[in-house]
Design an enzyme around this catalytic site. Structure first.
Site, short mmCIF file in Angstrom:
data_model
loop_
_atom_site.label_atom_id
_atom_site.label_comp_id
_atom_site.label_asym_id
_atom_site.label_seq_id
_atom_site.Cartn_x
_atom_site.Cartn_y
_atom_site.Cartn_z
N ASN A 96 13.85 -38.39 -63.96
CA ASN A 96 12.77 -37.64 -64.61
C ASN A 96 12.02 -38.51 -65.63
OD1 ASN A 96 14.55 -37.81 -66.71
ND2 ASN A 96 14.52 -35.63 -67.24
N LYS B 151 22.76 -30.36 -71.39
CA LYS B 151 22.37 -29.76 -70.10
C LYS B 151 22.39 -30.79 -68.99
CE LYS B 151 19.15 -26.14 -71.52
NZ LYS B 151 17.72 -25.83 -71.64
N ASP C 171 14.33 -33.60 -62.27
CA ASP C 171 15.27 -33.41 -63.38
C ASP C 171 16.52 -32.77 -62.79
OD1 ASP C 171 16.70 -32.24 -65.49
OD2 ASP C 171 14.88 -32.05 -66.72
N GLY D 233 16.59 -46.07 -64.70
CA GLY D 233 17.07 -46.51 -66.01
C GLY D 233 17.59 -47.94 -65.95
N PHE D 234 18.19 -48.35 -67.05
CA PHE D 234 18.72 -49.71 -67.15
C PHE D 234 19.77 -49.99 -66.06
CE2 PHE D 234 22.35 -51.81 -69.67
CZ PHE D 234 22.07 -53.08 -69.18
N TYR E 249 26.54 -35.81 -76.49
CA TYR E 249 26.80 -36.85 -75.48
C TYR E 249 28.28 -36.89 -75.12
CZ TYR E 249 26.62 -41.54 -73.33
OH TYR E 249 26.71 -42.62 -72.47
N LEU F 71 24.15 -41.12 -62.52
CA LEU F 71 23.95 -41.89 -63.75
C LEU F 71 22.97 -41.21 -64.71
CD1 LEU F 71 25.17 -44.10 -61.85
CD2 LEU F 71 23.69 -45.74 -62.97
N THR G 103 14.19 -41.54 -70.22
CA THR G 103 14.36 -42.84 -70.89
C THR G 103 14.10 -43.99 -69.92
OG1 THR G 103 16.73 -42.67 -70.45
CG2 THR G 103 16.00 -42.10 -72.66
#
Ligand code: NAD
Ligand code: UDP
Ligand code: UDP
Length: 317
Positions: free
Chosen positions: A38, A95, A62, A16-17, A149, A77, A41
């Site tokens: 996974n 989850k 995942d 990710g970022f 979130y 993260l 994003t």
């Protein structure tokens, strides 16, 4: 010297970022890095340049499922971070935060690894105190669109502290405030990427609400430095620690800065404010200053210039 200090470090959400910048930094520090993602994003593109490095390994996995690997340090993260992405499949978001935390804590318990959780300023919700200090409990709607979130991340913090108390584990929790920089997802709807992409394409800049809501924006390099410092703090210091840049700007100011830095002809267009959008947000970083010896170094204009450079190149491809 470097080799002897080398650790086996697992980074979940490493494609990710933030994760990709963290993997880069850990490799530069001489560590053996296992990046688990996974690709929900994140993208392989974010770490392609690391694949040739002998100490880097990429695994598709995942974290809501168990993971059996050996490691000394875990940075957790994995979790979609932008409202569009985390609200797309909210049950999966919860989850990932909750089952994911249990699995990574179980892994840390078995391997006796030190584990750091990437928590968020969203645990404060729409805050009544300003700036936010770590002892503030927050004001979070438990049943709204952001709850998957916010509550997922709050429950993950609970799990970290309960695993610590119940099993004597070596945990660290950081609460990250809005962070920006190269490798943000161009379509994830976050304000910095949205505004820059809109400005570069000459499209209207979408300002939600009156634009007087505030955020504090931290450049990615500063953020990664704070995370690594937190991982290096003495055993027995768990946090949570706020990390972010206390410089606070209205969203309208941000829009004007982006227009001026890109030299764009885009006009500002007002759109409705999303539900439960926090009115203001600014970290109190006194604890980070004292415990991590850290404070952000990159000014918003400088960080935005780097980010504009990145998106200009990306859009030209
Ligand atoms: P991101 O979406 O770029 O990165 C998250 C990564 O996690 C992606 O690569 C995604 O594919 C991966 N992922 C998601 N679910 C997964 C799962 N179940 N198993 C394995 N991998 C999974 O977002 P980011 O901005 O890099 O955020 C990284 C972390 O930092 C997140 O936990 C986020 O909540 C936290 N954070 C970020 C910010 C910010 O401003 N960027 C602010 C607060 C907290
Ligand atoms: N777990 C994992 N990797 C490991 C050890 C555990 O993914 O190396 C997962 C496993 O799915 C387990 C969870 O972590 O259910 C929690 O582990 P813990 O030891 O706390 O609890 P238990 O095994 O009793 O469920
Ligand atoms: N925002 C905006 N226009 C956009 C995207 C976001 O005005 O195109 C606003 C949004 O309403 C919020 C702020 O910018 O007040 C930050 O939004 P973001 O999704 O980046 O982060 P978060 O709300 O999670 O802090």
């Amino acid at each position: 010297m470097r080799r002897s200090m080398s650790q086996r470090v697992l980074v979940t959400g490493g494609a990710g970022f933030l994760g990709s910048h963290l993997c880069e930094r850990l490799l530069a520090d001489g560590h053996d890095v296992l990046c688990v993602d996974n690709f929900y994003t994140g993208t392989k593109r974010n770490v392609t340049h690391l694949l040739e490095k002998p100490l880097f390994e990429l695994m598709r996995h995942d974290i809501t499922f168990p993971l059996y690997v050996e490691c000394d340090r875990i940075y957790n993260l994995a979790c979609p971070a932008s409202p569009i992405h985390y609200q797309f499949d909210p049950v999966q978001t919860t989850k990932t935060s909750v089952h994911g935390a249990i699995n990574m804590l179980g892994l840390a318990k078995r391997t006796r690894a030190r584990i750091l959780q990437a928590s968020t300023s969203e645990v404060y919700g729409d805050p009544e105190i300003h700036p936010q200090t770590e002892d503030y409990w927050g004001r979070v709607n438990p049943i709204g669109p952001r709850s998957c979130y916010d509550e997922g991340k709050r429950c993950a913090e609970t799990l970290f502290f309960d695993y610590q108390r119940q099993h004597g584990m070596d945990v660290k929790v950081v609460r990250i405030f809005n962070t920006y920089g190269p490798r943000m997802h161009p379509n994830d709807g976050r304000v910095v990427s949205n505004f820059i992409v809109q400005a570069l394409r000459g499209e209207p800049i979408t300002l939600y609400g009156d634009g007087l809501q505030t955020r504090s924006f931290c450049y990615v390099d500063d953020l990664i430095d704070a995370m690594v410092r937190m991982m290096g703090t003495e055993k027995g210091f768990y946090g949570p620690v706020n990390i972010g840049n206390p410089g606070e700007f209205t969203i309208r100011e941000l829009a004007e800065k982006v227009i001026s830095l890109t030299g764009s002809k885009s006009k500002i267009e007002r759109k409705p404010l999303p539900q439960d959008d926090p009115r203001q947000r600014q970290p109190d970083i006194a604890l980070a200053r004292s415990k991590l010896g850290w404070q952000p170094k990159v000014a918003l204009d400088d960080g935005l210039k780097e980010t504009v450079r990145y998106f200009r190149a990306l859009l030209a491809q």
